[in-house]
Design an enzyme around this catalytic site. Structure first.
Site, PDB file in Angstrom:
ATOM      1  N   ARG A 110      63.027 -16.900  31.735  1.00 62.24           N
ATOM      2  CA  ARG A 110      64.199 -17.780  31.786  1.00 62.24           C
ATOM      3  C   ARG A 110      63.819 -19.265  31.743  1.00 62.24           C
ATOM      4  O   ARG A 110      64.526 -20.118  32.282  1.00 62.24           O
ATOM      5  CB  ARG A 110      65.020 -17.533  33.066  1.00 62.24           C
ATOM      6  CG  ARG A 110      65.635 -16.155  33.186  1.00 62.24           C
ATOM      7  CD  ARG A 110      66.679 -15.918  32.117  1.00 62.24           C
ATOM      8  NE  ARG A 110      67.555 -14.809  32.409  1.00 62.24           N
ATOM      9  CZ  ARG A 110      67.330 -13.533  32.090  1.00 62.24           C
ATOM     10  NH1 ARG A 110      66.222 -13.188  31.453  1.00 62.24           N
ATOM     11  NH2 ARG A 110      68.223 -12.603  32.395  1.00 62.24           N
ATOM     12  N   SER A 118      74.151 -13.180  35.007  1.00 64.94           N
ATOM     13  CA  SER A 118      73.381 -13.336  36.250  1.00 64.94           C
ATOM     14  C   SER A 118      73.549 -14.761  36.755  1.00 64.94           C
ATOM     15  O   SER A 118      73.280 -15.707  36.022  1.00 64.94           O
ATOM     16  CB  SER A 118      71.889 -13.125  35.991  1.00 64.94           C
ATOM     17  OG  SER A 118      71.666 -11.879  35.421  1.00 64.94           O
ATOM     18  N   GLU A 121      70.538 -19.498  38.206  1.00 68.81           N
ATOM     19  CA  GLU A 121      70.096 -19.612  36.817  1.00 68.81           C
ATOM     20  C   GLU A 121      71.124 -20.448  36.047  1.00 68.81           C
ATOM     21  O   GLU A 121      70.800 -21.113  35.065  1.00 68.81           O
ATOM     22  CB  GLU A 121      70.015 -18.200  36.222  1.00 68.81           C
ATOM     23  CG  GLU A 121      70.015 -18.244  34.734  1.00 68.81           C
ATOM     24  CD  GLU A 121      69.748 -16.962  33.997  1.00 68.81           C
ATOM     25  OE1 GLU A 121      70.261 -15.914  34.394  1.00 68.81           O
ATOM     26  OE2 GLU A 121      69.057 -17.058  32.994  1.00 68.81           O
TER      27      GLU A 121
HETATM   28  N1  EPU Z   1      70.073  -3.811  41.954  1.00 69.01           N
HETATM   29  C1  EPU Z   1      70.687  -3.417  43.128  1.00 69.01           C
HETATM   30  N2  EPU Z   1      71.948  -3.907  43.383  1.00 69.01           N
HETATM   31  C2  EPU Z   1      72.584  -4.752  42.529  1.00 69.01           C
HETATM   32  C3  EPU Z   1      71.946  -5.168  41.343  1.00 69.01           C
HETATM   33  C4  EPU Z   1      70.679  -4.681  41.080  1.00 69.01           C
HETATM   34  O1  EPU Z   1      70.147  -2.658  43.905  1.00 69.01           O
HETATM   35  O2  EPU Z   1      73.725  -5.123  42.837  1.00 69.01           O
HETATM   36  C5  EPU Z   1      68.751  -3.239  41.626  1.00 69.01           C
HETATM   37  C6  EPU Z   1      68.899  -2.212  40.498  1.00 69.01           C
HETATM   38  O3  EPU Z   1      69.200  -0.947  40.971  1.00 69.01           O
HETATM   39  C7  EPU Z   1      67.533  -2.263  39.865  1.00 69.01           C
HETATM   40  C8  EPU Z   1      67.112  -3.718  40.047  1.00 69.01           C
HETATM   41  O4  EPU Z   1      67.906  -4.242  41.116  1.00 69.01           O
HETATM   42  O5  EPU Z   1      66.633  -1.454  40.545  1.00 69.01           O
HETATM   43  C9  EPU Z   1      67.286  -4.555  38.801  1.00 69.01           C
HETATM   44  O6  EPU Z   1      68.627  -4.502  38.387  1.00 69.01           O
HETATM   45  P1  EPU Z   1      69.056  -4.668  36.844  1.00 69.01           P
HETATM   46  O7  EPU Z   1      68.265  -3.751  35.974  1.00 69.01           O
HETATM   47  O8  EPU Z   1      70.533  -4.586  36.778  1.00 69.01           O
HETATM   48  O9  EPU Z   1      68.550  -6.097  36.439  1.00 69.01           O
HETATM   49  P2  EPU Z   1      68.539  -7.514  37.170  1.00 69.01           P
HETATM   50  O10 EPU Z   1      67.163  -7.873  37.525  1.00 69.01           O
HETATM   51  O11 EPU Z   1      69.563  -7.544  38.237  1.00 69.01           O
HETATM   52  C10 EPU Z   1      68.088  -8.769  34.919  1.00 69.01           C
HETATM   53  C11 EPU Z   1      68.645  -9.901  34.121  1.00 69.01           C
HETATM   54  C12 EPU Z   1      69.935  -9.476  33.431  1.00 69.01           C
HETATM   55  C13 EPU Z   1      69.620  -8.303  32.527  1.00 69.01           C
HETATM   56  C14 EPU Z   1      69.035  -7.173  33.380  1.00 69.01           C
HETATM   57  C15 EPU Z   1      68.604  -5.983  32.575  1.00 69.01           C
HETATM   58  C16 EPU Z   1      67.943 -11.887  35.324  1.00 69.01           C
HETATM   59  C17 EPU Z   1      68.366 -13.107  36.074  1.00 69.01           C
HETATM   60  N3  EPU Z   1      68.903 -11.045  34.963  1.00 69.01           N
HETATM   61  O12 EPU Z   1      69.016  -8.469  35.956  1.00 69.01           O
HETATM   62  O13 EPU Z   1      70.363 -10.556  32.632  1.00 69.01           O
HETATM   63  O14 EPU Z   1      70.776  -7.839  31.847  1.00 69.01           O
HETATM   64  O15 EPU Z   1      67.858  -7.664  34.069  1.00 69.01           O
HETATM   65  O16 EPU Z   1      67.424  -6.255  31.935  1.00 69.01           O
HETATM   66  O17 EPU Z   1      66.751 -11.737  35.052  1.00 69.01           O
HETATM   67  C18 EPU Z   1      71.823 -12.445  32.497  1.00 69.01           C
HETATM   68  O18 EPU Z   1      70.828 -13.140  32.380  1.00 69.01           O
HETATM   69  O19 EPU Z   1      72.978 -12.932  32.514  1.00 69.01           O
HETATM   70  C19 EPU Z   1      71.669 -11.006  32.675  1.00 69.01           C
HETATM   71  C20 EPU Z   1      72.720 -10.202  32.889  1.00 69.01           C
END
Ligand code: EPU
Length: 331
Positions: free
Chosen positions: A160, A232, A327
């Site tokens: 990012r 996010s 972010e």
């Molecule tokens: N998780 C939870 N509770 C939640 C959300 C997430 O327990 O409410 C856990 C999930 O179960 C999983 C882990 O956290 O084990 C990661 O969750 P997820 O795969 O949804 O990804 P994230 O790290 O929350 C990032 C990006 C997203 C992108 C997803 C998928 C960032 C800031 N965000 O989210 O990007 O879609 O990975 O790759 O790195 C964006 O930038 O707007 C965005 C949506």
């Protein structure tokens, strides 16, 4: 245009306006505009407005690229270079690549925003980042109108992050981005539940992966046209191994990713552990399916969103002793 409403230009749905607003369709048009902007006027260049929180009216000039076009600039048996106008909607470009079976951006399907922002934010999802395919970024300096071409390495890409969010922040407009895509794509199916969504499918194609990503995103992330949000809201923090191990003792089920400089912990998981998932403060809420996303429940002010953001950060700090940072850009 003067006193122009930015409501259509920010996915959080903030009803604010810009003193001046101009959209341009070519480098020459942009250079002409730049000459006409007084040197003491502040300039903000926006993309699709999916990573912004306007905290009030903008007392300056807002610029937006409407440079369109997707053209092939080079091609081998294995790969293809595609030059794309910064005003092209990102997901239209991804759909185009998938249609031609060019691999590299399919895991980035359905990310809101435009091509120019992909190079600024280094957008990323489901195991891919824009930096993995970006070869060249063409830009114009916002005060002099001078053109500059940056190679991938010069853009200082990281999670990012890019030079356009650091040293060059607010100084350049991106006009074109050239991506290198593969004609013999290797599918990335190991992130999250991509494989399980595709289970039972044989001869998985790039379009199948795109559809799986679209389905996963639609199930988890709120549609900005229905409920204002900027994806996010926070970045995922990277902590030291020691810190990670100490938290893991108390939370053995905590998800994590090993990265170069430590361990990345999903902020969404921590926010959920703090009890914020699905909760609201005034008209600002934490999304009930993905706690990393803050939503405008209807008519929220930027103050309400920021109050919620501060409260969430404080809870995470109190419970885990970790600082998380937005972010989203506050303007
Ligand atoms: N998780 C939870 N509770 C939640 C959300 C997430 O327990 O409410 C856990 C999930 O179960 C999983 C882990 O956290 O084990 C990661 O969750 P997820 O795969 O949804 O990804 P994230 O790290 O929350 C990032 C990006 C997203 C992108 C997803 C998928 C960032 C800031 N965000 O989210 O990007 O879609 O990975 O790759 O790195 C964006 O930038 O707007 C965005 C949506």
């Amino acid at each position: 245009m003067d006193n122009y409403s930015l409501l259509r230009h920010n996915t959080f749905g903030m009803d604010v306006s810009a003193k001046h607003f101009y959209e341009y369709s070519s480098v020459e048009e942009l250079q002409g505009l730049i000459k006409s902007i007084p040197t003491d006027e502040q300039i903000l260049h926006i993309g699709g407005g999916s990573n912004l929180l306007f905290t009030g009216n903008y007392d300056g000039t807002v610029l937006h690229s409407a440079i369109k076009g997707i053209s092939i600039t080079d091609e081998t048996d294995d790969s293809i270079l595609v030059r794309v106008g910064s005003g092209v909607v990102w997901d239209d470009f991804v759909a185009y690549c998938c249609e031609y079976n060019w691999g590299g951006v399919e895991n980035l399907s359905l990310i809101p925003g435009e091509v120019g922002a992909s190079a600024v934010q280094n957008i990323g999802a489901y195991g891919s980042e824009a930096k993995d395919t970006i070869v060249l970024v063409e830009a114009v300096e916002l005060r002099s109108g001078q053109q500059r071409v940056l190679g991938n390495a010069e853009c200082n890409y990281a999670y990012r992050q890019s030079i356009f969010k650091q040293e060059l922040k607010g100084k350049y407009a991106i006009t074109y981005v050239t991506y290198k895509l593969s004609k013999k794509p290797e599918l990335k199916l190991n992130y999250g539940n991509i494989r399980s969504v595709l289970q039972g499918k044989e001869n998985i194609s790039i379009s199948d992966v795109r559809q799986a990503i679209i389905d996963i995103r639609n199930a988890k992330l709120p549609d900005p046209s229905v409920q204002g949000n900027a994806g996010s809201f926070f970045m995922n923090p990277v902590v030291s191994r020691e810190k990670f191990l100490s938290i893991q003792k108390d939370y053995p089920q905590m998800p994590f990713y090993e990265v170069e400089d430590g361990v990345k912990i999903p902020a969404g998981w921590m926010i959920e552990q703090c009890g914020w998932k699905g909760r609201a403060l005034g008209r600002a809420g934490v999304h009930d399916k993905q706690a990393l996303v803050l939503v405008n429940l209807g008519g929220a002010t930027s103050d309400e969103i920021m109050a919620l953001s501060d409260a969430v950060c404080k809870s995470v700090k109190d419970k885990f002793e970790i600082d998380i940072h937005p972010e989203v850009n506050f303007i």
